[in-house]
Design a protein around this motif. Sequence first.
Motif, PDB file in Angstrom:
ATOM      1  N   GLY A  20       0.810  -1.216   0.000  1.00 42.34           N
ATOM      2  CA  GLY A  20       0.000   0.000   0.000  1.00 42.34           C
ATOM      3  C   GLY A  20       0.840   1.260   0.000  1.00 42.34           C
ATOM      4  O   GLY A  20       0.574   2.201  -0.753  1.00 42.34           O
ATOM      5  N   TYR A  43      -2.958   9.103   4.702  1.00 43.09           N
ATOM      6  CA  TYR A  43      -3.154   7.650   4.695  1.00 43.09           C
ATOM      7  C   TYR A  43      -1.816   6.919   4.620  1.00 43.09           C
ATOM      8  O   TYR A  43      -1.629   5.893   5.262  1.00 43.09           O
ATOM      9  CB  TYR A  43      -4.069   7.218   3.542  1.00 43.09           C
ATOM     10  CG  TYR A  43      -5.523   7.409   3.863  1.00 43.09           C
ATOM     11  CD1 TYR A  43      -6.169   6.585   4.783  1.00 43.09           C
ATOM     12  CD2 TYR A  43      -6.255   8.432   3.268  1.00 43.09           C
ATOM     13  CE1 TYR A  43      -7.502   6.769   5.089  1.00 43.09           C
ATOM     14  CE2 TYR A  43      -7.588   8.615   3.571  1.00 43.09           C
ATOM     15  CZ  TYR A  43      -8.210   7.783   4.490  1.00 43.09           C
ATOM     16  OH  TYR A  43      -9.533   7.967   4.794  1.00 43.09           O
ATOM     17  N   HIS A  47      -0.407   4.236   7.294  1.00 44.83           N
ATOM     18  CA  HIS A  47       0.090   2.915   6.896  1.00 44.83           C
ATOM     19  C   HIS A  47       1.496   2.683   7.457  1.00 44.83           C
ATOM     20  O   HIS A  47       1.807   1.588   7.925  1.00 44.83           O
ATOM     21  CB  HIS A  47       0.102   2.782   5.369  1.00 44.83           C
ATOM     22  CG  HIS A  47      -1.212   2.398   4.778  1.00 44.83           C
ATOM     23  ND1 HIS A  47      -2.272   3.274   4.701  1.00 44.83           N
ATOM     24  CD2 HIS A  47      -1.643   1.232   4.247  1.00 44.83           C
ATOM     25  CE1 HIS A  47      -3.299   2.659   4.131  1.00 44.83           C
ATOM     26  NE2 HIS A  47      -2.945   1.414   3.853  1.00 44.83           N
ATOM     27  N   CYS A 101      -7.222  -1.047  -2.435  1.00 42.05           N
ATOM     28  CA  CYS A 101      -7.827  -1.205  -1.101  1.00 42.05           C
ATOM     29  C   CYS A 101      -8.750  -2.413  -1.062  1.00 42.05           C
ATOM     30  O   CYS A 101      -8.724  -3.188  -0.100  1.00 42.05           O
ATOM     31  CB  CYS A 101      -8.594   0.044  -0.705  1.00 42.05           C
ATOM     32  SG  CYS A 101      -7.555   1.458  -0.310  1.00 42.05           S
ATOM     33  N   GLY A 104      -6.774  -5.506  -0.832  1.00 43.11           N
ATOM     34  CA  GLY A 104      -6.206  -5.632   0.502  1.00 43.11           C
ATOM     35  C   GLY A 104      -7.236  -6.084   1.521  1.00 43.11           C
ATOM     36  O   GLY A 104      -6.970  -6.960   2.355  1.00 43.11           O
ATOM     37  N   ILE A 105      -8.426  -5.501   1.467  1.00 45.75           N
ATOM     38  CA  ILE A 105      -9.513  -5.865   2.376  1.00 45.75           C
ATOM     39  C   ILE A 105      -9.868  -7.337   2.200  1.00 45.75           C
ATOM     40  O   ILE A 105      -9.981  -8.092   3.172  1.00 45.75           O
ATOM     41  CB  ILE A 105     -10.743  -4.959   2.146  1.00 45.75           C
ATOM     42  CG1 ILE A 105     -10.442  -3.526   2.583  1.00 45.75           C
ATOM     43  CG2 ILE A 105     -11.971  -5.518   2.867  1.00 45.75           C
ATOM     44  CD1 ILE A 105     -11.436  -2.492   2.064  1.00 45.75           C
ATOM     45  N   GLU A 133      -8.337   0.797   5.215  1.00 43.54           N
ATOM     46  CA  GLU A 133      -8.556   0.614   3.779  1.00 43.54           C
ATOM     47  C   GLU A 133     -10.008   0.932   3.406  1.00 43.54           C
ATOM     48  O   GLU A 133     -10.266   1.520   2.350  1.00 43.54           O
ATOM     49  CB  GLU A 133      -8.208  -0.818   3.363  1.00 43.54           C
ATOM     50  CG  GLU A 133      -6.755  -1.207   3.597  1.00 43.54           C
ATOM     51  CD  GLU A 133      -5.795  -0.489   2.684  1.00 43.54           C
ATOM     52  OE1 GLU A 133      -5.941  -0.598   1.458  1.00 43.54           O
ATOM     53  OE2 GLU A 133      -4.884   0.170   3.198  1.00 43.54           O
ATOM     54  N   THR A 137     -11.120   3.896   0.883  1.00 36.82           N
ATOM     55  CA  THR A 137     -12.014   3.634  -0.246  1.00 36.82           C
ATOM     56  C   THR A 137     -13.183   4.622  -0.263  1.00 36.82           C
ATOM     57  O   THR A 137     -13.516   5.179  -1.314  1.00 36.82           O
ATOM     58  CB  THR A 137     -12.546   2.185  -0.183  1.00 36.82           C
ATOM     59  OG1 THR A 137     -11.434   1.288  -0.244  1.00 36.82           O
ATOM     60  CG2 THR A 137     -13.479   1.883  -1.334  1.00 36.82           C
TER      61      THR A 137
END
Length: 144
Positions: A20, A43, A47, A101, A104-105, A133, A137
């Motif tokens: 990310g 963000y 992270h 995202c 990743g989710i 995430e 989004t």
Amino acid sequence: MIEGDSIKLLRECDAGVKMGVASMEDMIGYIHDDMLRQSLAEYKAEHIRLEDEIRTLLHEYHDEGKEPNPMAKGMSWMKTNVRLVMDESDQTIADLMTDGCNMGIKSLHKYLNQYQAADEKSKDIAKQIISLEEKLTRDMQKYL
């Protein structure tokens, strides 16, 4: 089993957060809107904070963590750069961020199910990343 699942879950979190951060670094120079640039920078910082937490927990388990899969990282970099060369807009950046995202989710939910014996700290980190995430989004939607 708890320690093994915790390490495996943390490794996946580590690789995902690194992926990310790398994606955000790839895109930040293309952003036109100051608010979007600021938002993505925040963000990215969050992270990195989570990455530090993950590293600390992995260190407690005497583990080095995990780098993102080189093939996945290369494909992501290529997709990002090809799309941005074709359309260097904030809408494209928001679209790419949303796709990343969502992947990743999905992956983190899969790993939470796969490594159910992980300790609560490790599960909490994964849930924090998922939450971050999801928020990212939602914040990208106004740029789509």
